[in-house]
Design an enzyme around this catalytic site. Structure first.
Site, PDB file in Angstrom:
ATOM      1  N   HIS A 215       2.499  11.458  -2.089  1.00  0.00           N
ATOM      2  CA  HIS A 215       3.939  11.617  -1.863  1.00  0.00           C
ATOM      3  C   HIS A 215       4.663  10.276  -1.867  1.00  0.00           C
ATOM      4  O   HIS A 215       5.894  10.235  -1.947  1.00  0.00           O
ATOM      5  CB  HIS A 215       4.179  12.332  -0.532  1.00  0.00           C
ATOM      6  CG  HIS A 215       5.051  13.549  -0.630  1.00  0.00           C
ATOM      7  ND1 HIS A 215       5.512  14.080  -1.833  1.00  0.00           N
ATOM      8  CD2 HIS A 215       5.572  14.357   0.333  1.00  0.00           C
ATOM      9  CE1 HIS A 215       6.251  15.141  -1.591  1.00  0.00           C
ATOM     10  NE2 HIS A 215       6.309  15.339  -0.303  1.00  0.00           N
TER      11      HIS A 215
ATOM     12  N   ASN B  91      11.606  15.004   3.665  1.00  0.00           N
ATOM     13  CA  ASN B  91      12.415  16.222   3.702  1.00  0.00           C
ATOM     14  C   ASN B  91      13.886  15.980   4.001  1.00  0.00           C
ATOM     15  O   ASN B  91      14.710  16.875   3.786  1.00  0.00           O
ATOM     16  CB  ASN B  91      11.843  17.202   4.730  1.00  0.00           C
ATOM     17  CG  ASN B  91      10.485  17.741   4.322  1.00  0.00           C
ATOM     18  OD1 ASN B  91       9.921  17.348   3.299  1.00  0.00           O
ATOM     19  ND2 ASN B  91       9.950  18.639   5.126  1.00  0.00           N
TER      20      ASN B  91
ATOM     21  N   ASP C  74       7.323  11.509  -6.768  1.00  0.00           N
ATOM     22  CA  ASP C  74       6.095  12.124  -7.240  1.00  0.00           C
ATOM     23  C   ASP C  74       6.404  13.522  -7.762  1.00  0.00           C
ATOM     24  O   ASP C  74       7.396  14.139  -7.352  1.00  0.00           O
ATOM     25  CB  ASP C  74       5.080  12.207  -6.100  1.00  0.00           C
ATOM     26  CG  ASP C  74       5.607  13.060  -4.944  1.00  0.00           C
ATOM     27  OD1 ASP C  74       6.652  12.688  -4.354  1.00  0.00           O
ATOM     28  OD2 ASP C  74       5.005  14.106  -4.639  1.00  0.00           O
TER      29      ASP C  74
ATOM     30  N   ASN D   5      10.843  18.749  -1.862  1.00  0.00           N
ATOM     31  CA  ASN D   5      11.737  18.764  -0.707  1.00  0.00           C
ATOM     32  C   ASN D   5      12.689  17.577  -0.663  1.00  0.00           C
ATOM     33  O   ASN D   5      13.813  17.687  -0.161  1.00  0.00           O
ATOM     34  CB  ASN D   5      10.920  18.821   0.580  1.00  0.00           C
ATOM     35  CG  ASN D   5      10.257  20.171   0.780  1.00  0.00           C
ATOM     36  OD1 ASN D   5      10.768  21.191   0.319  1.00  0.00           O
ATOM     37  ND2 ASN D   5       9.126  20.187   1.455  1.00  0.00           N
TER      38      ASN D   5
END
Length: 211
Positions: free
Chosen positions: A20, A86, A111, A132
């Site tokens: 991530h 997020n 990513d 997200n």
């Protein structure tokens, strides 16, 4: 032209080498990364540089298209949101509002599980692919009409996707990533000095970068 680049990731040493955080790893790999002076602003690590100074950092022989200088922004801004993935849009929106940067002049680096490892992709607008960080950016900006630079990390054949993207790159994946980053750095320079990023999409819309 691009005025603001947001590298998406999660803050903290436990996330440093995770899938991530591919965008943060890319930023750290850039040849001129050490020249950026970061400070804590806009819920992020934030750095700004004069556009013409940025051009001087690019490799010798980099071709800046004619007429670009007159159209270029005075500054290029870079950010690594500290809100966690997020809520990335909160940081992006805060900086965009302060500098009055429209969404179409924003590049988000992230990513992408829908792309295989070894792939880099330049994309304008469109779907969010379940990411997200992008969802948060769209929610705050009110549109998905922004640029994305995507690094393929693949997805698990079995198991939880969240656990996968929060897992660390394997040694083999890091080798692949270094090859991708070397070629993506060339694209990045072209992208930030282009009056028309769309012209780069035919070559870089989905490019395999493994040797």
């Amino acid at each position: 032209m691009i005025q603001l680049v947001a590298f998406l990731g999660n803050y903290g040493p436990e996330y440093a080498n995770t899938r991530h955080n591919a965008a943060w790893l890319f930023e750290e790999s850039l040849p001129w990364a050490s020249r950026l002076s970061w400070s804590d602003k806009y819920k992020s690590k934030f750095a700004s540089v004069d556009w013409e100074q940025f051009v001087s950092w690019l490799p010798e022989g980099t071709n800046v298209p004619a007429g670009t200088v007159a159209a270029a922004p005075k500054k290029l801004s870079f950010m690594k949101p500290l809100t966690y993935m997020n809520l990335s849009g909160e940081a992006i929106g805060e900086a965009a509002r302060f500098f009055k940067i429209p969404p179409e002049d924003i590049l988000i680096v992230h990513d992408e599980i829908e792309l295989a490892p070894g792939t880099v992709s330049l994309k304008w607008a469109g779907g969010l692919g379940g990411h997200n960080g992008l969802r948060s950016a769209k929610g705050v900006l009110g549109t998905a009409d922004f640029w994305r630079l995507r690094f393929g990390v693949g997805k698990p054949a079995n198991g939880n996707v969240a656990d996968y993207v929060l897992g660390s790159f394997s040694p083999d994946e890091r080798i692949i990533l270094s090859q991708v980053f070397a070629q993506a750095a060339i694209l990045f320079g072209k992208l930030l000095t282009s009056r028309d990023p769309q012209r780069l999409v035919p070559e870089w819309g989905k490019k395999k970068c493994m040797a």
